[in-house]
Every structure is written in C-alpha cells, then in structure tokens.
Motif scaffolding. Structure first.
Motif, short mmCIF file in Angstrom:
data_model
loop_
_atom_site.label_atom_id
_atom_site.label_comp_id
_atom_site.label_asym_id
_atom_site.label_seq_id
_atom_site.Cartn_x
_atom_site.Cartn_y
_atom_site.Cartn_z
N PRO A 1 37.11 44.74 53.13
CA PRO A 1 36.45 45.45 52.03
C PRO A 1 36.44 44.62 50.75
CG PRO A 1 37.99 46.90 53.17
CD PRO A 1 38.23 45.52 53.71
N ILE A 2 35.40 44.77 49.97
CA ILE A 2 35.26 44.02 48.72
C ILE A 2 36.44 44.30 47.80
CG2 ILE A 2 33.87 43.81 46.61
CD1 ILE A 2 31.40 44.33 48.36
N LEU A 3 36.96 45.51 47.84
CA LEU A 3 38.11 45.87 47.03
C LEU A 3 39.28 44.93 47.29
CD1 LEU A 3 39.07 48.05 44.97
CD2 LEU A 3 39.94 49.34 46.92
N VAL A 4 39.51 44.60 48.55
CA VAL A 4 40.61 43.72 48.93
C VAL A 4 40.28 42.27 48.57
CG1 VAL A 4 42.06 42.91 50.84
CG2 VAL A 4 41.29 45.30 50.77
N LYS A 5 39.04 41.87 48.76
CA LYS A 5 38.63 40.51 48.40
C LYS A 5 38.83 40.25 46.91
CE LYS A 5 35.16 39.92 52.06
NZ LYS A 5 33.72 39.78 52.37
N ASN A 6 38.60 41.28 46.11
CA ASN A 6 38.73 41.11 44.66
C ASN A 6 40.17 41.23 44.17
OD1 ASN A 6 35.98 40.77 44.43
ND2 ASN A 6 35.56 42.88 43.84
N PRO B 1 44.46 51.94 43.14
CA PRO B 1 43.45 50.88 43.24
C PRO B 1 42.17 51.40 43.89
CG PRO B 1 45.58 50.09 44.01
CD PRO B 1 45.71 51.58 43.83
N GLY B 2 41.04 51.05 43.27
CA GLY B 2 39.75 51.42 43.82
C GLY B 2 39.25 52.77 43.39
N LEU B 3 40.02 53.50 42.62
CA LEU B 3 39.60 54.82 42.18
C LEU B 3 38.24 54.75 41.48
CD1 LEU B 3 40.71 57.79 42.05
CD2 LEU B 3 41.40 57.27 39.70
N CYS B 4 38.06 53.70 40.69
CA CYS B 4 36.82 53.55 39.92
C CYS B 4 35.97 52.38 40.42
CB CYS B 4 37.14 53.39 38.44
SG CYS B 4 38.08 54.77 37.75
N GLU C 1 32.64 49.68 48.47
CA GLU C 1 33.61 48.60 48.33
C GLU C 1 35.00 49.01 48.81
OE1 GLU C 1 33.73 47.13 44.36
OE2 GLU C 1 31.59 46.60 44.29
N GLY C 2 35.14 50.26 49.19
CA GLY C 2 36.45 50.77 49.57
C GLY C 2 37.07 51.64 48.50
#
Length: 672
Positions: free
Chosen positions: A7-12, A395-398, A403-404
């Motif tokens: 997921p993009i969230l993890v990549k970032n 993390p990722g709430l917003c 993106e996850g």
C-alpha cells in the motif's frame, strides 16, 4: 523491500512496514463490504438512501404514508398518534423476513389527520412488555417544555424549502479552511436559547466579517439534555427542535452559502444516549439491536451506548444519516466526534507511544465504516469535508482509502490547545521554551492534514478556562476599558494575539476558532443545570463587549479579523509546512517562512530588539502586512508599518533587519 502490492501508505512511511498485512487487511475488508453492498443494493449511494425507505415516507403515487421500522426481535409494532387517539391496537405493522415492519396509511382514510406536524410514535411489544418509542428515522422531534417528553412529528410542509445556493461549492473550505466552531443555542446575547434564524441573521454576518469560510455547527442532531452540548444524541435524523424547525435550519445553511461560507456539522456516530424513551436503546426489546450487547456496548465514561458497526442495518442507519444531512440540508461535510473512542476497544485510554498500539485492540468494523462514509461523502460532494476528532494519531486516518487510509481530510490538532493551557497554568513567561513550542506546533504526521486551534469548546467549558481567562482572569471584569491601565491586561492581550497567530501559521493545514474566542470572551460555558439554578447566564455570547468601542475586546476582535484575512489572502494554511529561519532562546524569538511570508515572533516579556537581524531565503524588499503591536489591535504602535525592509547580503547570505519589540509578532511579505 516494498513490493508492487505494498500500500502507498506503507511506501510513504517505512515505519509501517511491520504492519503491512494489517493495512492490506483493512483495504480488503473495505473492498469486500463495498462489493457485497453494491451487489445487494446496486450502489453504496442506494444503500445509504435508507431514510427514503425506513421511517415515515410519503408516497405521492399511492397517496399515503409508508411507515417502516427495523425491529427484528420485537413481537409486535403498531403506529400511534393523534390520528388514532393513541390506540395501540388500531394500526399494527406487518413484519417481513428481514426484521422490517411496515404499514401503509392511505390518505383516503387518514389524510385529514396525518397532516404536517401530526404527532406520532410507535408502540413496540417485546418479551420485556410494551413501550411507546420515537421512530428511529424520525425527522422532526419536539420536546414538551414542562414534562420534557419527546414526540415525533410528521414533516410534510405544503411548500418545500426553496434553496438558492445552487452555485455554492465548498472548494475554499476544503483547500484553505478557516473554521468557526459554533453552537446555535448559545450564540445570542440573551439569556435563553437562540434559534437557527437568529443565528443566520445576526451571527453569520459577524463570522463573515472575521473572514471565516466555514462554520462547524454543534448540537444539530436532536438530544434530550441541552447541557450535553449535543453529544448525547437521541434522534439522529432530526435537527434539534429547540432551535427551530427543519426549514429554519435550511435557512441557516442557505444564508451561509450566500455569504460564501461552507457548513459542516458535528456528527455524533461515536455513541448514543442510553435513554429508552427518546433514543434507540433496547428499541426492539433486546440490548444488541443497534448496539453491542453487554459491557462492550456501554461507554462508562460517557454513560452512553456504543454502536455495532458490523451489523448491516446499523451500517445502513449511519451511512444513511451521512447522506441525509448532505442531501436534505446541503451540509458540506462533517466533524466526526469521538473518533479515537470509536477506533479502539479501549477507547483511547492508553499512551500511543509505539506504532504497534495503532494495530491492537482496533475495532476493524469501525475502520470499514469510516472508509465507506468518507467514500460516500466524496461521491456526494467531491470537496465535501470530513474532520476526525482523533488524539491517537492513527496512521492513514487522513489518507485516501485507495492508499490504505480511512479517507478523512483532516484531523484535529488536539495536542495544541492542551499544550497552551499547560504552559499558561504551570510556567512563567521567562520559562517558555521556544524549541518546545516549535516542536509541539509542527509535530504532525507528514501528508495528513491537521486543523490547528489554540482552543475550542472543550477549553471553554465550566471547570476549565479560555486562554483569555487564563491570561487575564478577574482583571477582565474591571480593567478592559481603553482608559484603564493594567499590566495584566496588556500582557494578556499581547499573548492572546501571538498565541493565535503562532498556532494558525505554524500548527496545521487549517484553522479553527470557537465562537467568541476571537474577541477573548471573558467567561466559561455552562449550560443550565440544577447546580447553577438552571441559569442561561453562561450559555450565551456577550457580543456587546466586542461591539463597545471603548472596550479592549474590540481590539482583539480587530486583530482576529486582520489575522484571518491576511492568512486567507495569502493561502497560508493550504500551503506547505513552515521552514525554520531563526531560533533565539535569549530573546524568545522564533522566525520562520511559510508560503513566501516571513513570520517573526518575540515572546520575551522584556527584550525589545531595535536591530534584529536574521537570514531570509529570498533577497528583495519586504513590507509588514500584519503587526500585532498596532494600536487598533491593542498594541503600543512601536513599529512603523509604512517602512520597507531591504535585504542585505553578508557572507553569501541574505539578511533582514527589523525592530522586534517584546511580545510582538509581525508578518512580512516581499514586495519587490
């Protein structure tokens, strides 16, 4: 190493790598639930149209009222009201195989009695006996002033409200939000309950004058106890009748849109009032219809019931609620109450000091609900606004669901007001640590937008104090006249302005102010209750203080308007984060750049520096566009705003030199 499926969230955020499977699981659960609902109902939008099926709905073709109610464990339901003299046996409903009861009341028989605002309830029979209840999807509910009993009423006006806001779009509020948090009932000067129309006609012009492009309205959903600030909701589809009718609320929203102001409402899906007479608790006789059974369904701190977000009909109820407020009342989005409590089974009662705590004791059904709700908001309004009241930092709430993430646009910077109150309570001015101040205001998740605020309704409640009251306390009762000298008031006004500007310019990607704080409203908020003799004295706003030309509240009001106007014109909160230029502990000075403006703060109580020199990233001539020391803002006019400040080249760097008095903030812009 991340794979193409990561997921993009993890990549970032590489720190999330150990929890990649958890994030993938949240994405899979969302897709599975969405696919199931689309297969069964055709679309999420259709699924979220439950309010057009359940509750009372008028059928224009068949000429009559359908009434439907989900009550799977009930043994009998009957509709009662003035139309049948409240006869509990006259009009029984029939139950289908999905636990939904229904009846059709045709105009031929009841049209003369089932008219606009006709009183109705539903009698529910279960193994616990028979009880008269308010229909779950009731759209208008009134409360008897003497007995406090609730009654549902049909809302079927002869003429529907005629909207005039077709061209309004909340783009500015989404990209560059300046939010005015407000409560309709306590917004007036009078000792009583204000109305939607009074707010629209008297208060919205003040909000416009202050430069705000968004209002965040509290206590809209009906609630039995006024003093709950609207957070113990009983009737989720009914705008609170204590402020007026549904038409009156539409007038408020319509008027705001005419002024270019978006309207978002506090939506309370985190819990519900436990009352049996008004709310959803044990509606069909069981304790696990809308809520979790047993202890898991009860919030001990809030004394309220907790939804079971995994149930399909509960999901339909809540998502329909989202769509209803946006479609029926043209709301531009929501501020979600109690998000931290919703996310975790422990309701956030821990310290979030390690990433693994974001993935333990999590209610996965809540994550899926948030993903579906935010997806729906964007489907209805691509720039509809959703704000999460979260203190955990999940993390990722917003971040987008794709993106996850969970799809919120902003989270509230809840640590900022806590920090200011702690500083004002426990440290003298000389002890303020500018590095701690910088770190606190800039500490937020990269790529997840934050609404910054120095104080909200939480800090204004009785038992706490507003920033103005922490700074000036009882002196505000005796020394706020312009001709009455007071070192306490001078200090309070100077720091009040600086704290607001420092928070707005540094603390996030949006700004929020609670009603009255822009002029330093002198007292707390305390709703009428037995302990204060049911008084409205502190459940109002004293606008006369702000309007009086000889009182210093006017100076704070003037600065608030100039600050928001400057920030709005320069698109401050919608820009990239600030870049630090100078930190000077000796003089308590902090200087930074944001969106090509230079912000210079001198928090020192004593040190005024006549030739303060600091590096700037771009050479040229600069001019002051906001100066907290101006006389009209309650300052001492120690700076000439007409001057221009050319940079000087030294050792290959570019420097500015300005006069930076004590307890003053200035904003400079390159003009040449």
């Amino acid at each position: 190493m991340p794979s193409k499926n990561t997921p993009i969230l993890v990549k970032n955020d590489p720190w999330l790598a150990p929890f990649e499977s958890d994030i993938q699981d949240r994405m899979k659960r969302f897709e599975a639930r969405k696919k199931q609902l689309e297969s069964e109902y055709g679309s999420i939008d259709a699924f979220a149209s439950g309010y057009n099926y359940l509750g009372f709905n008028y059928d224009t073709k068949k000429k009559g009222w359908w009434y439907r109610e989900w009550a799977p464990n009930a043994s009998a339901l009957s509709v009662i009201g003035d139309f049948n003299n409240w006869d509990r046996s006259a009009h029984p409903l029939q139950k289908n195989d999905r636990g939904i009861w229904e009846i059709f009341l045709e105009d031929k028989l009841y049209g003369s009695k089932l008219t606009h605002e006709a009183a109705v309830k539903v009698h529910v029979v279960s193994d616990k006996g028979g009880v008269d209840r308010i229909p779950a999807y009731a759209r208008y509910v009134t409360q008897d002033e003497k007995t406090y009993d609730f009654t549902a009423r049909l809302w079927h006006p002869e003429k529907p409200y005629k909207w005039t806001d077709k061209k309004f779009a909340p783009d500015q509020s989404y990209d560059n939000p300046y939010i005015y948090e407000c409560h309709v009932g306590m917004a007036q000067e009078k000792e009583g309950v204000g109305t939607y129309r009074e707010f629209a006609d008297k208060i919205l012009p003040k909000i416009k004058e202050q430069g705000y492009n968004t209002i965040q309205v509290m206590a809209v959903q009906e609630h039995p106890y006024y003093g709950s600030f609207g957070y113990h909701v009983s009737n989720f589809f009914a705008p609170s009748s204590r402020f007026g009718t549904p038409h009156d609320l539409k007038y408020l929203v319509d008027t705001a849109h005419k002024l270019g102001i978006a309207v978002i409402m506090d939506i309370v899906h985190s819990h519900a009032v436990k009352n049996l007479a008004e709310g959803l608790n044990e509606f069909d006789g069981s304790d696990d219809q809308y809520f979790h059974p047993g202890g898991r369904g009860f919030h001990t701190l809030w004394d309220s019931k907790l939804f079971n977000y995994g149930k399909e009909e509960v999901l339909r109820f809540l998502l329909s609620n989202v769509k209803y407020w946006m479609e029926e009342f043209h709301m531009d989005g929501f501020r979600y109450d109690g998000v931290t409590s919703m996310l975790y089974f422990h309701h956030g009662d821990i310290s979030f000091d390690h990433y693994e705590k974001y993935f333990k004791d999590v209610d996965w059904d809540v994550l899926t609900y948030f993903q579906l709700a935010n997806d729906l908001i964007k489907e209805i309004k691509p720039k509809g606004i959703s704000i999460a009241e979260d203190m955990s930092g999940m993390p990722g709430l917003c971040r987008p669901v794709s993106e996850g993430g969970m799809g919120f646009d902003f989270r509230l910077g809840m640590g900022i007001p806590d920090y200011w109150i702690k500083l004002l309570k426990h440290k003298h001015d000389e002890q303020w640590n500018i590095h701690e101040m910088w770190d606190t205001l800039t500490n937020r998740r990269y790529g997840e937008r934050t609404i910054a605020y120095a104080e909200s309704h939480d800090q204004a409640l009785v038992g706490d104090k507003s920033i103005a009251f922490w700074l000036m306390d009882k002196e505000m009762y005796t020394h706020m006249h312009k001709d009455t000298p007071s070192l306490i008031i001078d200090r309070g006004i100077a720091l009040h302005k600086m704290i607001r500007l420092f928070t707005l310019s540094l603390g996030g990607e949006g700004w929020l102010n609670f009603i009255g704080n822009e002029f330093g409203h002198p007292e707390w908020v305390d709703f009428p209750r037995e302990g204060n003799g049911w008084s409205y004295k502190y459940a109002r706003r004293q606008w006369n203080l702000q309007e009086h030309p000889d009182l210093r509240y006017k100076q704070l009001y003037n600065f608030g308007a100039a600050m928001v106007q400057m920030a709005n014109d320069e698109k401050i909160v919608g820009s990239l984060p600030a870049q630090q230029l100078n930190m000077d502990e000796d003089n308590k000075a902090i200087i930074f750049e944001r969106n090509n403006l230079i912000f210079a703060f001198n928090f020192s109580p004593t040190n005024s520096v006549p030739d303060y020199r600091f590096k700037v990233p771009v050479p040229g001539k600069y001019k002051i566009i906001l100066n907290s020391d101006k006389g009209e803002f309650g300052g001492h006019d120690r700076i000439d705003d007409e001057m221009t400040y050319p940079t000087v080249a030294l050792f290959g760097e570019h420097f500015l030199s300005v006069y930076l008095p004590s307890r003053v903030a200035i904003v400079l812009k390159k003009v040449k």
